[in-house]
Scaffold this active site. Structure first.
Site, PDB file in Angstrom:
ATOM      1  CG  ASP A   1     -11.631  -2.208  -1.104  1.00  0.00           C
ATOM      2  OD1 ASP A   1     -10.850  -3.164  -1.039  1.00  0.00           O
ATOM      3  OD2 ASP A   1     -11.344  -1.130  -1.671  1.00  0.00           O
TER       4      ASP A   1
ATOM      5  CG  ASP B   1      -1.928  -1.092   1.228  1.00  0.00           C
ATOM      6  OD1 ASP B   1      -2.303  -1.541   0.133  1.00  0.00           O
ATOM      7  OD2 ASP B   1      -2.349  -1.528   2.312  1.00  0.00           O
TER       8      ASP B   1
END
Length: 612
Positions: free
Chosen positions: A472, A313
């Site tokens: 998500d 990330d």
């Protein structure tokens, strides 16, 4: 990368560490053997030799003359996909890259090593070759038996045609039509990942892929279409060009050769780590690099290996520097008064480390978005360029794959953004929020496609295998399935009020906004729109170390015919065993446990071997 037809490649590595202590897994369901049909039981040599031992030897050698031959390698780049990885691999091996700039170049005597890295769809590749006037020149070059290395679509265009693009003629060097893989439970398409090859030819004529060195070697495939045979349509030194087969439910063409100068592979050597680089070196040196081939021995069973993916990330910290971070349920800031962005390292350095550890793929998720940057200045472009010089496995990048207008007022389509990522070294792009909106419209329009979504446009241009959808979701509990029109499951983990059913609500904007559509509905929609793979996250499990949400993964992987990557919650090597044995996930991804070195990739793969 490839298209619904072609594809990409990657390897593994060595090292060891102590396993993480946490093994709690409240979603474990005890359904053994779910993923066994496509899981590999033999990672040992393939995983542990490639990055650590072979790559320094290849990169350190400057004796690439191949008996005095030119070190110039000519690249036929027709403008599609990630050709940067091919360039970097050639340079890594000590050769010079020169670009073919016109059809006339192919008639030049000094063009004596030609690499054609086809990417995307069969039809778009042939259309571009025709538009640029290369078809006849390329056909003549191959028929003259001059050194040629076709990769992925670069192999498929040798045939007369393809089911992927009906009515489009190929080069016609080989007879027959490229066929589409059939789908079946546990056999998602595209065929993505590490699979073994069965080398069918041996002897002095096969110096590019000697059977005693490459039999059962694992290389990286990513394609939906495949060759069935390799019979030449022209008079050649060999009556059968079939050099190696792969197997995905049935045999398919993995490599072809005319037993002389013409060579092509369905797999991506530039993404197959040490083995792939040694195969490239065999071609570039005319088969002279025996030491590279000796180092590339690998054995394994003939099944498609489950992939272990390292995720980074990436975002800017408060000082504007790009850092790798990791959140707890998407919160990436440290607890405390200063509340700074958690800094776990530099993107390129960590990506290189995980490649050498043996990661099968590396995924960058750009969680900042860099909305105000003109496209050419996107920080992630530089990260990709530098990473692709050192990481010879597939690179995926996500975040910001959408249309936008920068601070100068210039408009960019999602295809423009994706194209820049591919040119900078990405093999696949990951689409998040935009995919949820596209799925809502897909269902709202009664499953009708209009061709204007980023999924459709990018998959049409670069192939479905290049498009990953990142979902998500978070759990929403209900007492009765009738409370919602969305797909529910009976859960083994009751809700806070004792609810026995749940569905998974999709979110956008980094998990900050929930939408009234479920992960199941989004998965079906994006498959229908042309996505090639699903990265399935779970907000409830993110950063917990409690294991993957197996109920969610089972729901999605049993409902679609494209590969599913399990993500969120890994805390130990056992969690990878659980997800591969109890679901049909094709790959599993982790971030924090690798950044903190709580578990190393080699530990996971050793555990996978032990558990068969």
């Amino acid at each position: 990368m490839a298209s619904s037809s072609a594809s990409s490649c990657l390897p593994r590595g060595a090292a060891h560490s102590s396993p993480h202590a946490r093994t709690k897994n409240p979603l474990r369901r005890g359904r053994r053997g779910r993923g066994s049909s496509s899981s590999s039981s033999s990672y040992q040599q393939h995983q542990h030799y490639q990055h650590h031992n072979l790559l320094p030897r290849l990169g350190a050698s400057n004796d690439n003359s191949g008996g005095g031959a030119s070190k110039d390698v000519w690249l036929l780049d027709y403008g599609a996909g990630n050709v940067r990885s091919i360039r970097n691999a050639i340079r890594y091996l000590g050769y010079n890259v020169r670009d073919v700039t016109s059809p006339k170049d192919l008639a030049r005597a000094d063009v004596n090593k030609l690499v054609f890295p086809g990417v995307g769809a069969f039809g778009s590749a042939m259309d571009e070759l025709k538009r640029r006037g290369y078809v006849e020149a390329l056909r003549d070059y191959i028929q003259e038996d001059r050194p040629f290395f076709g990769i992925c679509i670069g192999m498929q265009v040798l045939y007369e045609g393809s089911e992927e693009s009906e009515g489009v003629e190929g080069l016609g060097i080989l007879r027959g039509t490229i066929k589409k893989f059939d789908t079946s439970p546990g056999k998602p398409v595209p065929h993505i990942g590490w699979n073994t090859i069965n080398v069918l030819k041996d002897g002095e004529s096969n110096t590019l892929l000697p059977r005693d060195e490459y039999q059962d070697a694992r290389v990286y495939f990513v394609h939906s279409y495949h060759g069935v045979s390799a019979v030449p349509a022209i008079e050649s030194q060999s009556k059968d060009w079939l050099l190696a087969e792969g197997n995905y439910g049935h045999p398919f063409v993995a490599a072809v050769s005319n037993n002389s100068e013409v060579f092509a592979t369905q797999f991506h050597p530039e993404k197959s780590g040490g083995i792939g680089l040694s195969i490239m070196e065999n071609f570039l040196s005319g088969g002279a690099r025996k030491d590279a081939r000796d180092a590339a021995k690998a054995r394994g069973d003939s099944s498609l290996a489950k992939r272990v993916i390292a995720c980074l990330d990436v975002r800017s910290n408060d000082n504007g520097d790009l850092v790798v971070t990791k959140g707890d349920q998407y919160d990436v800031r440290e607890k405390g008064d200063e509340n700074e962005v958690r800094n776990l390292g530099k993107p390129v350095e960590l990506a290189t480390k995980y490649f050498r550890w043996g990661a099968d793929e590396v995924t960058f998720l750009n969680i900042t978005g860099f909305r105000d940057f003109p496209l050419g200045d996107l920080p992630m472009l530089e990260v990709l360029k530098k990473s692709s010089e050192k990481v010879f496995v597939p690179l995926t990048v996500g975040g910001g794959i959408r249309e936008f207008t920068d601070s100068t007022g210039k408009f960019y389509s999602s295809l423009d953004v994706a194209s820049e990522y591919f040119l900078s070294g990405a093999d696949k792009i990951s689409i998040g929020s935009e995919a949820v909106y596209a799925a809502e419209n897909y269902w709202g329009n009664n499953r009708q496609k209009n061709g204007d979504t980023s999924i459709e446009q990018i998959s049409e241009r670069y192939g479905k295998q290049a498009v990953v959808i990142s979902i998500d979701p978070r759990r929403v509990y209900v007492s009765d399935p009738g409370e919602t029109e969305l797909k529910t499951v009976k859960t083994s983990i009751p809700g806070p009020g004792g609810e026995e059913y749940c569905w998974w609500q999709c979110t956008v904007k980094g998990g900050r906004e929930g939408r009234q559509i479920g992960a199941y509905e989004v998965a079906l929609a994006v498959e229908g729109l042309g996505a090639g793979e699903i990265l399935l996250n779970c907000i409830d499990r993110d950063g917990t170390g409690d294991g993957f949400d197996l109920e969610l993964i089972n729901l999605i992987s049993d409902s679609v015919n494209i590969p599913v990557i399990a993500s969120s919650g890994a805390g130990s090597s056992q969690h990878f065993i659980d997800v591969f044995k109890q679901t049909n996930a094709s790959a599993a991804l982790a971030a924090g446990i690798f950044h903190r070195e709580e578990v190393k990739i080699s530990t996971i793969k050793d555990h996978m071997v032990t558990e068969s």
